[in-house]
Design a protein around this motif. Structure first.
Motif, PDB file in Angstrom:
ATOM      1  N   LEU A  59      62.821   9.556  32.517  1.00 19.02           N
ATOM      2  CA  LEU A  59      61.921   9.578  33.667  1.00 19.02           C
ATOM      3  C   LEU A  59      62.670   9.219  34.940  1.00 19.02           C
ATOM      4  O   LEU A  59      63.537   8.337  34.944  1.00 19.02           O
ATOM      5  N   LYS A 109      53.178   8.998  32.291  1.00 17.01           N
ATOM      6  CA  LYS A 109      53.335   7.544  32.368  1.00 17.01           C
ATOM      7  C   LYS A 109      53.852   7.123  33.745  1.00 17.01           C
ATOM      8  O   LYS A 109      53.393   6.135  34.329  1.00 17.01           O
ATOM      9  N   PHE A 160      56.242  11.613  29.478  1.00 22.26           N
ATOM     10  CA  PHE A 160      56.950  10.674  30.352  1.00 22.26           C
ATOM     11  C   PHE A 160      56.461  10.806  31.787  1.00 22.26           C
ATOM     12  O   PHE A 160      56.285   9.808  32.501  1.00 22.26           O
ATOM     13  N   VAL A 215      61.441  14.435  35.709  1.00 25.59           N
ATOM     14  CA  VAL A 215      61.800  14.097  34.334  1.00 25.59           C
ATOM     15  C   VAL A 215      62.904  15.055  33.904  1.00 25.59           C
ATOM     16  O   VAL A 215      63.063  16.139  34.469  1.00 25.59           O
ATOM     17  N   TYR A 220      61.903   5.479  29.929  1.00 21.13           N
ATOM     18  CA  TYR A 220      60.569   5.700  30.486  1.00 21.13           C
ATOM     19  C   TYR A 220      60.323   4.905  31.767  1.00 21.13           C
ATOM     20  O   TYR A 220      59.203   4.876  32.283  1.00 21.13           O
ATOM     21  N   GLN A 221      61.355   4.285  32.324  1.00 21.46           N
ATOM     22  CA  GLN A 221      61.186   3.349  33.437  1.00 21.46           C
ATOM     23  C   GLN A 221      61.461   4.011  34.780  1.00 21.46           C
ATOM     24  O   GLN A 221      62.454   4.714  34.964  1.00 21.46           O
TER      25      GLN A 221
END
Length: 246
Positions: free
Chosen positions: A174, A224, A221, A165, A12-13
């Motif tokens: 991501l 975020k 994702f 993504v 997710y970074q």
């Protein structure tokens, strides 16, 4: 099997993101946008007048041009001159559509904003970096127009950011770099506004198909990542509260 990211990021970074304003001298808006090893020079110019279909309507226009420098990738690519590739045309239309969502064209008046996105170095995500950086350059140009008295009121009514993504080994990730982009079984480009409303989604399965649950995971994702990009954009625009009209 779980995909191991080449740069050891969490799924997710985001990659490191930065916006260097004032990168060139003459454009009212100029930003070098970096997303990992992808670097895109985003500039915004202002022309008086609009396309014929908008003449005498009182509305302005925003359009975009996108190019990739020959040395932006590991193997030199020939320059595009009179005939643009289908990919280039599709990307610059995406950039234009996305950034027009942030502008009140009537408040702009009969003038045209031209967003140029020139990819200096590509490691995937060039179109999303162009949109995200292009917005910062757009805000910079509007700030200039207000300070010069060319505009009395800011036409900026929204914020726009974009991210990629994808599914790798069936799991969402991501902000794909090139190695991940070519390995992904599904990849999406997602454009959202300041309310996380979707402006555009481009996505496809490179092989097979994917489920609704996996699609929801990809969009989660993307949300975020875009939330973080929206904050980074605002941090790069010192007079954000003056030029953003709620």
């Amino acid at each position: 099997m779980v995909w191991q990211r080449p740069d050891n990021r969490q799924p997710y970074q985001l990659r490191p993101v930065s916006f260097e304003k004032g990168f060139t001298r003459f454009a009212p808006g100029s930003v070098l946008a970096k997303c990992g090893d992808t670097k895109v020079l985003c500039t915004v110019s202002v022309n008086e007048g609009v396309p014929k279909f908008l003449a005498n309507t009182g509305k302005g226009w925003l359009t975009a041009e996108y190019r990739m420098l020959p040395s932006a990738t590991s193997q030199r690519q020939a320059r595009e001159f009179l005939k643009l590739s289908g990919r280039t045309q599709e990307i610059q239309r995406l950039i234009g559509r996305s950034l027009r969502a942030a502008i009140n064209l009537e408040a702009l008046g009969e003038r045209t904003l031209i967003v140029d996105a020139d990819v200096l170095q590509a490691d995937a995500g060039t179109r999303t970096t162009a949109i995200t950086g292009g917005f910062v350059a757009l805000a910079d140009a509007i700030s200039y127009l207000l300070k010069q008295g060319i505009l009395e009121k800011s036409p900026l009514v929204g914020q726009v950011a974009a991210i990629s993504v994808g599914l790798l080994e069936g799991e969402p990730f991501l902000d794909l770099n090139y190695e991940e982009d070519v390995a992904a079984s599904v990849d999406f480009n997602v454009v959202m506004n300041q309310n996380l409303g979707i402006i555009e989604v481009q996505g496809t399965a490179e092989e097979g198909s994917f489920s609704r649950k996996q699609l929801d995971g990809l969009l989660d994702f993307a949300e975020k990542g875009i939330q973080q990009l929206l904050i980074a954009q605002q941090d790069a625009i010192p007079d954000w509260n003056k030029i953003y009209q709620v």
